[in-house]
Design a protein around this motif. Structure first.
Motif, PDB file in Angstrom:
ATOM      1  N   TYR A  11     -11.299   2.140  -1.256  1.00 11.18           N
ATOM      2  CA  TYR A  11     -10.045   2.206  -2.020  1.00 11.18           C
ATOM      3  C   TYR A  11      -9.547   0.835  -2.479  1.00 11.18           C
ATOM      4  O   TYR A  11      -8.430   0.714  -2.977  1.00 11.18           O
ATOM      5  CB  TYR A  11      -8.915   2.870  -1.207  1.00 11.18           C
ATOM      6  CG  TYR A  11      -9.209   4.248  -0.659  1.00 11.18           C
ATOM      7  CD1 TYR A  11     -10.062   5.125  -1.312  1.00 11.18           C
ATOM      8  CD2 TYR A  11      -8.598   4.681   0.519  1.00 11.18           C
ATOM      9  CE1 TYR A  11     -10.314   6.394  -0.809  1.00 11.18           C
ATOM     10  CE2 TYR A  11      -8.833   5.944   1.031  1.00 11.18           C
ATOM     11  CZ  TYR A  11      -9.692   6.793   0.370  1.00 11.18           C
ATOM     12  OH  TYR A  11      -9.925   8.046   0.886  1.00 11.18           O
ATOM     13  N   GLY A  12     -10.350  -0.221  -2.279  1.00 10.34           N
ATOM     14  CA  GLY A  12      -9.913  -1.560  -2.680  1.00 10.34           C
ATOM     15  C   GLY A  12      -9.641  -2.480  -1.514  1.00 10.34           C
ATOM     16  O   GLY A  12      -9.315  -3.646  -1.703  1.00 10.34           O
ATOM     17  N   GLN A  13      -9.775  -1.958  -0.293  1.00  8.11           N
ATOM     18  CA  GLN A  13      -9.502  -2.759   0.902  1.00  8.11           C
ATOM     19  C   GLN A  13     -10.815  -3.099   1.626  1.00  8.11           C
ATOM     20  O   GLN A  13     -11.680  -2.243   1.775  1.00  8.11           O
ATOM     21  CB  GLN A  13      -8.589  -1.976   1.840  1.00  8.11           C
ATOM     22  CG  GLN A  13      -8.374  -2.638   3.194  1.00  8.11           C
ATOM     23  CD  GLN A  13      -7.069  -2.236   3.859  1.00  8.11           C
ATOM     24  OE1 GLN A  13      -6.245  -3.063   4.173  1.00  8.11           O
ATOM     25  NE2 GLN A  13      -6.875  -0.952   4.065  1.00  8.11           N
ATOM     26  N   PRO A  14     -10.948  -4.350   2.097  1.00  9.90           N
ATOM     27  CA  PRO A  14     -12.176  -4.701   2.810  1.00  9.90           C
ATOM     28  C   PRO A  14     -12.378  -3.860   4.067  1.00  9.90           C
ATOM     29  O   PRO A  14     -11.423  -3.558   4.773  1.00  9.90           O
ATOM     30  CB  PRO A  14     -11.960  -6.170   3.213  1.00  9.90           C
ATOM     31  CG  PRO A  14     -10.866  -6.675   2.335  1.00  9.90           C
ATOM     32  CD  PRO A  14     -10.027  -5.485   1.963  1.00  9.90           C
ATOM     33  N   ALA A  15     -13.643  -3.503   4.338  1.00  9.66           N
ATOM     34  CA  ALA A  15     -14.003  -3.067   5.689  1.00  9.66           C
ATOM     35  C   ALA A  15     -13.940  -4.325   6.560  1.00  9.66           C
ATOM     36  O   ALA A  15     -13.841  -5.438   6.036  1.00  9.66           O
ATOM     37  CB  ALA A  15     -15.410  -2.486   5.688  1.00  9.66           C
ATOM     38  N   ASN A  16     -13.992  -4.172   7.859  1.00  8.94           N
ATOM     39  CA  ASN A  16     -13.981  -5.345   8.753  1.00  8.94           C
ATOM     40  C   ASN A  16     -15.336  -6.050   8.654  1.00  8.94           C
ATOM     41  O   ASN A  16     -16.234  -5.807   9.453  1.00  8.94           O
ATOM     42  CB  ASN A  16     -13.693  -4.894  10.188  1.00  8.94           C
ATOM     43  CG  ASN A  16     -13.800  -6.047  11.164  1.00  8.94           C
ATOM     44  OD1 ASN A  16     -14.087  -7.189  10.784  1.00  8.94           O
ATOM     45  ND2 ASN A  16     -13.568  -5.748  12.434  1.00  8.94           N
TER      46      ASN A  16
ATOM     47  N   ARG B  38      -1.808  -4.353 -10.310  1.00  9.80           N
ATOM     48  CA  ARG B  38      -2.063  -3.265  -9.355  1.00  9.80           C
ATOM     49  C   ARG B  38      -1.337  -3.539  -8.038  1.00  9.80           C
ATOM     50  O   ARG B  38      -0.781  -2.630  -7.421  1.00  9.80           O
ATOM     51  CB  ARG B  38      -3.563  -3.138  -9.064  1.00  9.80           C
ATOM     52  CG  ARG B  38      -4.358  -2.439 -10.143  1.00  9.80           C
ATOM     53  CD  ARG B  38      -5.830  -2.385  -9.717  1.00  9.80           C
ATOM     54  NE  ARG B  38      -6.617  -1.679 -10.696  1.00  9.80           N
ATOM     55  CZ  ARG B  38      -6.800  -0.344 -10.727  1.00  9.80           C
ATOM     56  NH1 ARG B  38      -6.293   0.424  -9.793  1.00  9.80           N
ATOM     57  NH2 ARG B  38      -7.505   0.215 -11.678  1.00  9.80           N
ATOM     58  N   LYS B  39      -1.364  -4.791  -7.601  1.00 11.04           N
ATOM     59  CA  LYS B  39      -0.706  -5.141  -6.340  1.00 11.04           C
ATOM     60  C   LYS B  39       0.808  -4.919  -6.445  1.00 11.04           C
ATOM     61  O   LYS B  39       1.436  -4.448  -5.500  1.00 11.04           O
ATOM     62  CB  LYS B  39      -1.039  -6.588  -5.958  1.00 11.04           C
ATOM     63  CG  LYS B  39      -2.499  -6.768  -5.541  1.00 11.04           C
ATOM     64  CD  LYS B  39      -2.828  -8.195  -5.095  1.00 11.04           C
ATOM     65  CE  LYS B  39      -4.292  -8.282  -4.650  1.00 11.04           C
ATOM     66  NZ  LYS B  39      -4.678  -9.601  -4.129  1.00 11.04           N
TER      67      LYS B  39
ATOM     68  N   HIS C 130      -6.228  -6.370  -0.514  1.00 11.45           N
ATOM     69  CA  HIS C 130      -6.348  -4.999  -1.011  1.00 11.45           C
ATOM     70  C   HIS C 130      -6.150  -5.086  -2.521  1.00 11.45           C
ATOM     71  O   HIS C 130      -5.153  -5.649  -2.969  1.00 11.45           O
ATOM     72  CB  HIS C 130      -5.249  -4.142  -0.367  1.00 11.45           C
ATOM     73  CG  HIS C 130      -5.535  -2.666  -0.355  1.00 11.45           C
ATOM     74  ND1 HIS C 130      -6.080  -2.013  -1.437  1.00 11.45           N
ATOM     75  CD2 HIS C 130      -5.330  -1.724   0.597  1.00 11.45           C
ATOM     76  CE1 HIS C 130      -6.206  -0.709  -1.133  1.00 11.45           C
ATOM     77  NE2 HIS C 130      -5.770  -0.518   0.101  1.00 11.45           N
ATOM     78  N   VAL C 131      -7.112  -4.565  -3.288  1.00 10.97           N
ATOM     79  CA  VAL C 131      -6.960  -4.611  -4.744  1.00 10.97           C
ATOM     80  C   VAL C 131      -6.610  -3.231  -5.314  1.00 10.97           C
ATOM     81  O   VAL C 131      -6.635  -3.025  -6.525  1.00 10.97           O
ATOM     82  CB  VAL C 131      -8.210  -5.198  -5.451  1.00 10.97           C
ATOM     83  CG1 VAL C 131      -8.366  -6.682  -5.091  1.00 10.97           C
ATOM     84  CG2 VAL C 131      -9.468  -4.416  -5.103  1.00 10.97           C
ATOM     85  N   TRP C 132      -6.275  -2.300  -4.414  1.00  8.47           N
ATOM     86  CA  TRP C 132      -5.669  -1.026  -4.799  1.00  8.47           C
ATOM     87  C   TRP C 132      -6.432  -0.290  -5.883  1.00  8.47           C
ATOM     88  O   TRP C 132      -5.870   0.081  -6.912  1.00  8.47           O
ATOM     89  CB  TRP C 132      -4.200  -1.247  -5.206  1.00  8.47           C
ATOM     90  CG  TRP C 132      -3.439  -1.871  -4.089  1.00  8.47           C
ATOM     91  CD1 TRP C 132      -3.066  -3.179  -3.969  1.00  8.47           C
ATOM     92  CD2 TRP C 132      -2.969  -1.210  -2.883  1.00  8.47           C
ATOM     93  NE1 TRP C 132      -2.407  -3.375  -2.767  1.00  8.47           N
ATOM     94  CE2 TRP C 132      -2.333  -2.193  -2.093  1.00  8.47           C
ATOM     95  CE3 TRP C 132      -3.041   0.115  -2.409  1.00  8.47           C
ATOM     96  CZ2 TRP C 132      -1.777  -1.885  -0.846  1.00  8.47           C
ATOM     97  CZ3 TRP C 132      -2.477   0.399  -1.173  1.00  8.47           C
ATOM     98  CH2 TRP C 132      -1.848  -0.593  -0.417  1.00  8.47           C
ATOM     99  N   HIS C 133      -7.711  -0.051  -5.628  1.00  7.73           N
ATOM    100  CA  HIS C 133      -8.446   0.848  -6.533  1.00  7.73           C
ATOM    101  C   HIS C 133      -7.781   2.226  -6.501  1.00  7.73           C
ATOM    102  O   HIS C 133      -7.604   2.875  -7.537  1.00  7.73           O
ATOM    103  CB  HIS C 133      -9.912   0.935  -6.109  1.00  7.73           C
ATOM    104  CG  HIS C 133     -10.691   1.949  -6.873  1.00  7.73           C
ATOM    105  ND1 HIS C 133     -10.764   1.939  -8.248  1.00  7.73           N
ATOM    106  CD2 HIS C 133     -11.406   3.027  -6.473  1.00  7.73           C
ATOM    107  CE1 HIS C 133     -11.500   2.967  -8.652  1.00  7.73           C
ATOM    108  NE2 HIS C 133     -11.891   3.642  -7.595  1.00  7.73           N
TER     109      HIS C 133
ATOM    110  N   PRO D 246      -1.246   8.428  -8.650  1.00 10.07           N
ATOM    111  CA  PRO D 246      -1.688   7.632  -9.808  1.00 10.07           C
ATOM    112  C   PRO D 246      -1.381   6.143  -9.599  1.00 10.07           C
ATOM    113  O   PRO D 246      -0.287   5.799  -9.166  1.00 10.07           O
ATOM    114  CB  PRO D 246      -0.836   8.177 -10.975  1.00 10.07           C
ATOM    115  CG  PRO D 246      -0.155   9.388 -10.487  1.00 10.07           C
ATOM    116  CD  PRO D 246      -0.198   9.398  -8.994  1.00 10.07           C
ATOM    117  N   LEU D 247      -2.345   5.289  -9.869  1.00 11.78           N
ATOM    118  CA  LEU D 247      -2.124   3.839  -9.861  1.00 11.78           C
ATOM    119  C   LEU D 247      -3.174   3.236 -10.773  1.00 11.78           C
ATOM    120  O   LEU D 247      -4.374   3.331 -10.495  1.00 11.78           O
ATOM    121  CB  LEU D 247      -2.248   3.263  -8.444  1.00 11.78           C
ATOM    122  CG  LEU D 247      -1.724   1.821  -8.249  1.00 11.78           C
ATOM    123  CD1 LEU D 247      -1.543   1.503  -6.769  1.00 11.78           C
ATOM    124  CD2 LEU D 247      -2.630   0.777  -8.880  1.00 11.78           C
TER     125      LEU D 247
END
Ligand SMILES: *Cc1c(COP(=O)(O)O)cnc(C)c1O
Length: 381
Positions: free
Chosen positions: A149-154, A268-269, A294-297, A358-359
């Motif tokens: 979704y735009g956020q890194p996994a660990n 997006r942020k 987080h790039v908020w896909h 929606p984003l």
């Protein structure tokens, strides 16, 4: 029709539809520069790979801070070549999260390997490393974390597990283009990074596209040959190859978008922060930044009454999405794999409760406010 539904219908007639995405806004900012360069592509007949694709590869390698970037024709192709280059074949196992788009697994399956599904972390939906560690066997060859979704996994944790168990780390960065981890671009941290430029992704082509990144010269050379019919020199095919090259026209669109992507990501942020404020205090899980960036896909909320909220928003003219309603361990195409399908409680919950609001770049503050208002109305009804 009951009174609640008829009241909603009235709202619907007075409020415009809020789409889930609208890529036309991006085109407005691109059209003039892209049209001029398209003319060049046609004049030079540089349609398949060629100079425009090479130029894009150089610029995106620089953006990502990696030594090698290879443009390909989809994220799925990128994952396939990465898996082949990692040496995965029949009998080999690859750790993957069960909560992801199915394409994360396709490369492993195309290469004849076995995806070993792992449960996910409750707060981010990304791979649960304790669970992954428990599923390692002597045949495990690689791990594919998904930056969901735009956020890194660990990724530090993934790298540590990879070092400990001798696994190749292949990052699936289809959804988090531009996100950073300790200042480094995602996709440039594991041995191989895979990107998708499917139109709806944060950096999207005007059709299909993808990219492989690596700092390893040998892997780069191998994957570059594989994506172009296995050629090392013209008409000499040392190995079975593929036709996975990137189109010149796609490279033009992507290179022009690369110049705008940081501004688009910043917007997006802002939109995500507005949602977080507007939805605070409601009895549902609102996404937050838990892994640095987080790039908020996608903006995915979670609640047990997911289907009812989706219906409420639909009647209020707000489009939503489900990413993804069927987890990989319950996909019919994987029914031949043996695993305990009840050992994925968190992935099951994400599939059941997640709702994507929606984003998109071009969405207005007023549109976010209206979605928040509708969600609040759902809970106060
Ligand atoms: C989009 C996506 C892919 C596949 O990319 P395509 O370009 O559509 O082939 C792979 N993994 C994830 C997580 C994706 O979201």
């Amino acid at each position: 029709m009951n009174t609640v539904t008829s009241a909603v219908r009235k709202v619907e007639s007075t409020s415009e539809r809020i789409p889930f995405n609208n890529l036309a806004v991006q085109w407005d900012e691109l059209a003039s520069s892209v049209r001029a360069e398209f003319e060049d592509v046609f004049q030079r007949s540089a349609f398949s790979a060629g100079p425009f694709t090479s130029k894009f590869e150089v610029e995106i390698a620089d953006y990502l801070g990696v030594k090698h970037a290879i443009g390909v024709n989809s994220g799925t192709s990128a994952l396939h070549l990465a898996t082949v280059a990692a040496g995965v074949g029949p009998g080999d196992e690859v750790l993957v999260p069960s909560h992801t788009f199915i394409a994360t697994l396709w490369g492993v399956l195309y290469a004849g390997g076995t995806p070993v599904l792992c449960d996910v972390d409750d707060s981010t939906g990304t791979i649960d490393l304790e669970d992954a560690g428990r599923r390692v066997t002597s045949r495990t060859k690689a791990i594919i974390p998904v930056h969901l979704y735009g956020q890194p996994a660990n990724i530090d944790g993934v790298q540590a597990l990879g070092r400990e168990k001798g696994l190749v780390v292949i990052e699936d960065n289809a959804q988090a283009f531009g996100a950073r981890w300790n200042g480094r671009q995602l996709g440039g941290i594991g041995q191989i990074g895979c990107f998708s430029f499917y139109p709806g992704k944060n950096l999207g082509a005007a059709g299909e596209g993808g990219l492989i990144s690596t700092n390893d010269d040998r892997l780069a050379e191998h994957m570059r040959a594989l994506h172009n019919h296995g050629q090392t020199e013209r008409y000499v095919h040392a190995q079975i190859g593929y036709n996975y090259r990137m189109d010149g026209l796609q490279a033009v669109v992507l290179r022009q978008k690369l110049r705008l992507i940081d501004r688009w990501t910043a917007r997006r942020k802002d939109l995500a922060a507005r949602y977080q404020a507007g939805l605070a205090g409601l009895p549902m899980a609102v996404p937050a930044i838990r892994h640095q960036d987080h790039v908020w896909h996608l903006f995915v909320v979670r609640l047990p009454e997911r289907d009812a909220l989706r219906e409420h928003l639909s009647l209020a003219n707000v489009e939503t999405g489900l990413h993804y309603p069927v987890p990989c361990h319950r996909q019919p195409c994987l029914s031949h794999l043996s695993m305990d399908r009840n050992s994925y409680p968190v992935a099951d919950r994400w599939a059941r409760e997640g709702l994507s609001l929606p984003l998109f770049y071009g969405m207005t503050d007023a549109q976010v406010d209206r979605v928040c208002h509708e969600v609040r109305r759902f809970f106060s009804a």
